[in-house]
Write an enzyme that holds these catalytic residues in place. Structure first.
Site, mmCIF file in Angstrom:
data_model
loop_
_atom_site.group_PDB
_atom_site.id
_atom_site.type_symbol
_atom_site.label_atom_id
_atom_site.label_comp_id
_atom_site.label_asym_id
_atom_site.label_seq_id
_atom_site.Cartn_x
_atom_site.Cartn_y
_atom_site.Cartn_z
ATOM 1 N N GLY A 30 94.468 75.616 149.640
ATOM 2 C CA GLY A 30 94.289 74.379 149.354
ATOM 3 C C GLY A 30 95.338 73.295 150.330
ATOM 4 O O GLY A 30 94.604 72.601 151.073
ATOM 5 N N ASP A 88 100.114 84.902 145.954
ATOM 6 C CA ASP A 88 98.856 86.057 145.772
ATOM 7 C C ASP A 88 98.554 86.523 146.965
ATOM 8 O O ASP A 88 97.909 87.656 146.991
ATOM 9 C CB ASP A 88 97.742 85.174 145.494
ATOM 10 N N THR A 108 101.506 81.787 149.924
ATOM 11 C CA THR A 108 100.982 82.189 148.783
ATOM 12 C C THR A 108 101.388 83.349 148.041
ATOM 13 O O THR A 108 101.228 84.569 148.755
ATOM 14 C CB THR A 108 99.345 82.126 148.984
HETATM 15 N N1 LIG Z 1 90.122 70.703 150.108
HETATM 16 C C1 LIG Z 1 91.231 70.263 150.191
HETATM 17 N N2 LIG Z 1 91.326 69.211 151.035
HETATM 18 C C2 LIG Z 1 92.558 68.497 151.196
HETATM 19 N N3 LIG Z 1 93.507 68.714 150.570
HETATM 20 C C3 LIG Z 1 93.633 69.600 149.362
HETATM 21 C C4 LIG Z 1 92.352 70.346 149.460
HETATM 22 N N4 LIG Z 1 92.490 71.473 148.425
HETATM 23 C C5 LIG Z 1 93.767 71.244 147.974
HETATM 24 N N5 LIG Z 1 94.305 70.108 148.642
HETATM 25 C C6 LIG Z 1 95.545 69.770 148.462
HETATM 26 O O1 LIG Z 1 96.591 70.828 148.779
HETATM 27 C C7 LIG Z 1 97.833 70.524 147.889
HETATM 28 C C8 LIG Z 1 97.905 72.028 147.345
HETATM 29 O O2 LIG Z 1 96.669 72.839 146.894
HETATM 30 P P1 LIG Z 1 96.762 73.764 145.787
HETATM 31 O O3 LIG Z 1 95.486 74.508 145.769
HETATM 32 O O4 LIG Z 1 97.435 73.363 144.395
HETATM 33 O O5 LIG Z 1 97.765 74.868 146.257
HETATM 34 P P2 LIG Z 1 97.702 75.944 147.405
HETATM 35 O O6 LIG Z 1 97.927 75.131 148.677
HETATM 36 O O7 LIG Z 1 98.754 77.035 147.331
HETATM 37 O O8 LIG Z 1 96.368 76.688 147.306
HETATM 38 C C9 LIG Z 1 97.327 69.813 146.731
HETATM 39 O O9 LIG Z 1 98.110 68.561 146.709
HETATM 40 C C10 LIG Z 1 95.788 69.364 146.757
HETATM 41 O O10 LIG Z 1 95.685 68.371 146.465
HETATM 42 O O1 LIG Z 2 101.033 77.433 136.825
HETATM 43 P P1 LIG Z 2 100.661 76.874 138.325
HETATM 44 O O2 LIG Z 2 102.030 76.193 138.828
HETATM 45 O O3 LIG Z 2 99.583 76.070 138.241
HETATM 46 O O4 LIG Z 2 100.345 78.118 139.089
HETATM 47 C C1 LIG Z 2 99.429 79.197 138.620
HETATM 48 C C2 LIG Z 2 98.999 79.622 139.678
HETATM 49 O O5 LIG Z 2 99.909 79.813 140.995
HETATM 50 C C3 LIG Z 2 99.503 80.818 141.701
HETATM 51 O O6 LIG Z 2 100.965 81.452 141.811
HETATM 52 C C4 LIG Z 2 99.204 80.661 142.988
HETATM 53 O O7 LIG Z 2 99.517 79.461 143.426
HETATM 54 P P2 LIG Z 2 99.046 78.884 144.868
HETATM 55 O O8 LIG Z 2 97.679 78.466 144.561
HETATM 56 O O9 LIG Z 2 99.972 77.601 144.808
HETATM 57 O O10 LIG Z 2 99.519 79.520 145.776
HETATM 58 C C5 LIG Z 2 98.664 81.600 141.040
HETATM 59 O O11 LIG Z 2 99.131 83.042 140.935
HETATM 60 C C6 LIG Z 2 98.599 81.252 139.630
HETATM 61 O O12 LIG Z 2 97.395 81.008 139.144
HETATM 62 MG MG LIG Z 3 95.016 77.199 145.830
#
Ligand SMILES: Nc1ncnc2c1ncn2[C@@H]1O[C@H](COP(=O)(O)OP(=O)(O)O)[C@@H](O)[C@H]1O
Ligand SMILES: O=P(O)(O)OC[C@H]1O[C@](O)(COP(=O)(O)O)[C@@H](O)[C@@H]1O
Ligand SMILES: [Mg+2]
Length: 535
Positions: free
Chosen positions: A278, A307, A305
């Site tokens: 994300g 994961d 990540t």
């Molecule tokens: N498709 C997207 N475009 C822009 N920003 C995004 C998108 N998806 C997620 N984000 C932003 O990226 C940040 C982290 O996303 P998240 O899915 O929670 O964690 P991760 O980056 O670990 O997968 C959040 O602030 C979210 O709003």
């Molecule tokens: O409880 P939170 O902070 O939303 O995080 C839970 C999630 O975070 C993770 O550790 C993955 O996080 P990210 O998407 O930020 O890498 C997953 O394993 C788990 O589902």
């Molecule tokens: Mg994510």
């Protein structure tokens, strides 16, 4: 690096669909046959969450014409153009490079650049822009080889090169004109502080004086109550000694254009973004918005990540630490199960859509009897189900330990459609469900089972990085800075086949990387646990 094709139930190499239609490839790939409709539905449900998005799928429609004698060179050309990394000069044509100020042998820490930049004559530790790293290193002789990723029916060898990371001889930013910002987004992961620290230290070596941290993820760009944090070697010196992120993290946040507005207001022209899929989608959007506004800004990602679900990389930082830390939970579950009369231990580990942590932790511990991951469907009940195998294990050895990834078996749970602030689906607790089902099963049977459930999720995520992750973080953090100074933007750093590379962001986030049930590693895990097929 693969996805499950929902329609045909075969394991499809992730990189191939960009070049060939799935239909063309189907006969070439090892076929993995599910045994029931229920299982097929589960495969489909998982694939819905992990398959390439529609844009990538339509790109997949452009099939290779194997009758064209030059198909191989065309494939390579297309690969090269996709893996080309964006550079400031793509849009700012008059950007002029200067000799690098990253010059380890010649500088004292207190030196400034009032009299010009140091010469690079005596320092030859630079990376050429034309250096490349080989992305795929196995030559498969047959599509039926375990984990085979073949482009045609003969598994023709096609070299696939990506850009090598590291310091360049010429740089596109004057250090005294740089204001660098670092932001950490998403969930926690061991090593965040290590990466922040290395970015700051490396920036200072280049001669950058203005370095700030954006608090609490992308949110920190917009929330007026949050102040940017000045960073220096002094501030970050011992940061890596604790877990978490000294900057804080968050999910959700402002729009991309608000973020870029805020960067302009702050005068930020180098942005280092630490996060997962994300966050990288956000970083790429920020990069594109900066290009649209013709800003001289470098946006560089460092994949975070726990994961391990980012495509193409050997691993992401924090993963090794998570696997190591999970051993403590697994060992406790083993001791509890082993010490109880007919004891069953359950450990739930992270992995939203990918079972890498569960698979590696199970393999490492040697104490797991059953490993359940999202990529491999299973039945709980029935003659081949998990419960009946547990009954067998209790009869045979008196105890059993199960390791389950959080994303596994989601179709057993009620869908809530709840999402977190970033739009990620909030999963049901499969660990609790499994615990209840095991208890119910043994009660129904009238035979006792003492079930102990451990969920170490946040204890694992919050620890500091171990030594091997510490090194990975150091290299990635340093390379992120080298990439930005070299003028690249919209890139991320990674480790491929033990070498460090720059990759264009879209290529690593088109969908989450998942465990290939046909891979050697999953087979090794099965060999170690001795578990049967639960379908
Ligand atoms: N498709 C997207 N475009 C822009 N920003 C995004 C998108 N998806 C997620 N984000 C932003 O990226 C940040 C982290 O996303 P998240 O899915 O929670 O964690 P991760 O980056 O670990 O997968 C959040 O602030 C979210 O709003
Ligand atoms: O409880 P939170 O902070 O939303 O995080 C839970 C999630 O975070 C993770 O550790 C993955 O996080 P990210 O998407 O930020 O890498 C997953 O394993 C788990 O589902
Ligand atoms: Mg994510």
């Amino acid at each position: 690096m693969e996805s499950l094709s929902p329609a045909i139930g075969v394991v499809v190499p992730a990189r191939v669909p960009h070049f060939s239609s799935l239909r063309t490839l189907t006969p070439l790939l090892p076929i993995w046959r599910p045994k029931s409709n229920r299982v097929r539905r589960r495969i489909r449900a998982h694939a819905e969450n992990t398959r390439p998005p529609s844009s990538a799928a339509s790109a997949a429609a452009a099939a290779i014409d194997y009758s064209d004698p030059s198909w191989k060179s065309k494939f390579q050309e297309e690969f090269e153009s996709r893996y080309d990394i964006p550079h400031l000069t793509d849009v700012i044509h008059d950007a002029v490079p200067i000799p690098s100020t990253f010059c380890l042998r010649m500088r004292s820490p207190t030196e400034d650049f009032a009299d010009g930049y140091p010469s690079d004559e005596k320092w030859h530790g630079y990376i050429s822009n034309n250096d490349r790293v080989l992305l795929k290193v196995i030559k498969y002789s047959s599509p039926t080889s375990a984990g085979a990723e073949c482009i045609d029916s003969d598994c023709t060898w096609v070299e696939q090169w990506v850009h090598r990371a590291g310091p360049r001889e010429k740089i596109y930013f004057k250090p005294e004109e740089v204001k660098a910002a670092i932001v950490t987004c998403g969930g926690l992961c061991p090593g965040l502080n290590d990466v922040i620290r290395q970015i700051v230290i490396t920036l200072e070596i280049y001669g950058v004086k203005k370095i700030v941290g954006i608090p609490f993820g992308y949110r920190g760009f917009a929330d007026k109550d949050l102040r940017e944090m000045p960073l220096s070697r002094n501030v970050v010196q011992n940061a890596h000694l604790s877990g978490g992120s000294l900057l804080g993290v968050s999910r959700g946040g402002p729009s991309v254009s608000d973020i870029v507005d805020s960067m302009e207001e702050r005068g930020v022209n180098m942005l280092f973004v630490l996060g997962g899929n994300g966050t990288h989608a956000g970083a790429n959007a920020i990069h594109n918005e900066c290009r649209k506004r013709r800003l001289r800004v470098a946006v560089v990602g460092v994949p975070k990540t726990i994961d391990n679900d980012i495509l193409l990389m050997d691993k992401t930082f924090g993963f090794d630490t998570a696997v190591e830390e999970a051993q403590r939970a697994i060992n406790s579950a083993y001791i509890e199960a082993h010490s109880a009369y007919r004891g069953i231990g359950i450990v739930k580990l992270m992995g939203r859509s990918s079972g890498f942590i569960a698979m590696h932790a199970s393999l490492a511990s040697g104490q797991i009897d059953i490993c359940l991951i999202p990529e491999v469907p299973f039945n709980l009940r029935g003659p081949h189900g998990v419960l009946s195998h547990l009954k067998y294990l209790l009869g045979k050895k008196g105890s059993a330990v199960v390791c389950i990834a959080e994303g596994a078996g989601q179709d057993f749970l009620l869908e809530t459609n709840a999402q977190d602030a970033s739009g990620n689906i909030v999963l049901g607790d499969i660990g609790v469900y499994l615990q209840q089902e095991i208890k119910r099963y043994f009660n129904e049977m009238g035979t006792p089972a003492d079930v102990k459930y451990i969920d170490p999720t946040y204890m694992i995520r919050a620890v500091r990085a171990n030594a091997s992750d510490g090194i990975l973080c150091a290299v990635l953090g340093q390379n992120a800075v080298h990439g930005a100074f070299a003028g690249y933007s919209g890139i991320t750093v990674g480790i491929c086949n033990t070498h460090y590379v720059y990759l264009p962001i879209p290529e690593v986030i088109s969908y989450p990387r998942v465990v290939d049930p046909n891979s050697r590693m999953w087979h090794r895990c099965l060999t170690s646990t001795g578990q049967p097929d639960f379908v």
